[in-house]
Design a protein around this motif. Sequence first.
Motif, short mmCIF file in Angstrom:
data_model
loop_
_atom_site.label_atom_id
_atom_site.label_comp_id
_atom_site.label_asym_id
_atom_site.label_seq_id
_atom_site.Cartn_x
_atom_site.Cartn_y
_atom_site.Cartn_z
N HIS A 130 -18.85 -12.88 18.00
CA HIS A 130 -17.60 -13.63 18.19
C HIS A 130 -17.91 -15.08 18.57
O HIS A 130 -17.32 -16.03 18.03
CB HIS A 130 -16.77 -12.94 19.27
N LYS A 162 -19.82 -21.96 15.22
CA LYS A 162 -20.02 -22.42 13.85
C LYS A 162 -19.00 -23.50 13.51
O LYS A 162 -19.32 -24.51 12.87
CB LYS A 162 -19.90 -21.28 12.85
N GLY A 163 -17.74 -23.31 13.94
CA GLY A 163 -16.72 -24.32 13.69
C GLY A 163 -17.02 -25.62 14.41
O GLY A 163 -16.79 -26.70 13.86
N LYS A 214 -19.04 -17.26 15.67
CA LYS A 214 -17.97 -17.73 14.80
C LYS A 214 -17.33 -19.00 15.37
O LYS A 214 -17.06 -19.96 14.63
CB LYS A 214 -16.90 -16.65 14.64
N ARG A 221 -8.97 -14.94 13.52
CA ARG A 221 -9.70 -15.93 12.72
C ARG A 221 -10.21 -17.02 13.67
O ARG A 221 -9.42 -17.74 14.26
CB ARG A 221 -8.78 -16.56 11.68
N HIS A 222 -11.51 -17.11 13.80
CA HIS A 222 -12.08 -17.99 14.82
C HIS A 222 -13.06 -19.02 14.27
O HIS A 222 -13.66 -19.77 15.04
CB HIS A 222 -12.79 -17.13 15.88
N GLU A 223 -13.23 -19.07 12.94
CA GLU A 223 -14.28 -19.90 12.35
C GLU A 223 -13.94 -21.39 12.29
O GLU A 223 -14.84 -22.21 12.11
CB GLU A 223 -14.61 -19.40 10.94
N THR A 224 -12.66 -21.75 12.41
CA THR A 224 -12.28 -23.15 12.21
C THR A 224 -11.78 -23.87 13.45
O THR A 224 -11.68 -25.10 13.45
CB THR A 224 -11.20 -23.28 11.12
N ASP A 279 -19.84 -27.24 12.42
CA ASP A 279 -19.30 -27.80 11.18
C ASP A 279 -18.57 -29.11 11.45
O ASP A 279 -18.71 -30.09 10.69
CB ASP A 279 -18.33 -26.81 10.52
#
Length: 368
Positions: free
Chosen positions: A121, A127-128, A124, A82-85, A131
């Motif tokens: 990858h 993107k965090g 992702k 899990r790499h989005e945050t 954000d």
Amino acid sequence: MSETPKHVTYEDAGVDTAEGGRAVDAIKQMVASTNRPEVIGGIGGFGGLFSAAALKDMDDPVLISGTDGVGTKLVLAQILDRHETVGQDLVAMCVNDILASGAEPLFFLDYIAIGHIEADHMAKIVKGVADGCKLAGCALVGGEMAEHPGVMRPDDYDLAGFTVGVVDRPKMLDPANVCAGDVIIGLPSTGVHSNGYSLVRKVIGVDGIVPGTPEAAAKKAELEQPLAELGGATLADALLEPTRIYVKPVLELLRGGAKVHAIAHITGGGITENLNRALAPDVDAVVTRDGAAMGWDVPPVITYIAEHAGLTPAEACKTFNMGVGMCIICAPEDEASITSALEALDEHPFRVGTCVPGSGEVRYSDDR
């Protein structure tokens, strides 16, 4: 006589420049979405350009910079795939630090070191970051993606970030303004944030596990099981909850004329080793604590880790934020108005403690 050298390309050495280019293309729109009016141009040049127009209306603008990383929380993100945050964690660790001086973050740069670049990858991860920049109101003006074959595993990566902000010197917060009698108001954390994960990893048994292996898959399945101790949440979700970014509500509070004396960002070292950084040399902070319980709600995941590690209250408060992500120190006569202003901004402030004569240390109400 030496042999004729073999033809070896950069790609043969493990660096895929074409995939790197695809990764840049994949993140361009994300980067653009963070732009402020002061941003000049876009990514792709040799430097990020930012107009100093944001400083022109200040009496004495002071630039404040901060740099940080995410630490070993990244190991957990890799095991769980899990790499989005984690990019938000990176931004938060930097912008929350300069916010403690009352600074508005202007722009941000990131550095990503990875064993092998894959565009999807990388998108992702970035993107965090984007954000986080939007939550902080700062522009992502550039960064670096560095491929390190032979040094890092293909799926291994590390993150570092850098931010620059500005504050008008007459409005800059200073621990020297803190006096005995002042009160300490807390803003809640979203959990562990990005500190203490070396201990967390030992407690949940992921030390030594290599991402992408059957052992990692089994551990991932275990961490994604709901736990009654977490109110039905999973350790995977609770431990990867991104670090809160406090910039917008705190800046709104300060711009509204709130008489804040100092701010502490509670990071590595917990309450004990961060709140003291916002104290005058002749003042101590006395934090409300009744035995193992605090004077506010501690996130269940922090309680879970502290109990499974067998931490004493003193050890827990020196390791984790204990549910307090940021502390705001003010005079007692301003507590009600600051609390009301924060509540109007959809915050949930609470009293953490008070300031008393001392020597710049943090003490607890149940200290004997």
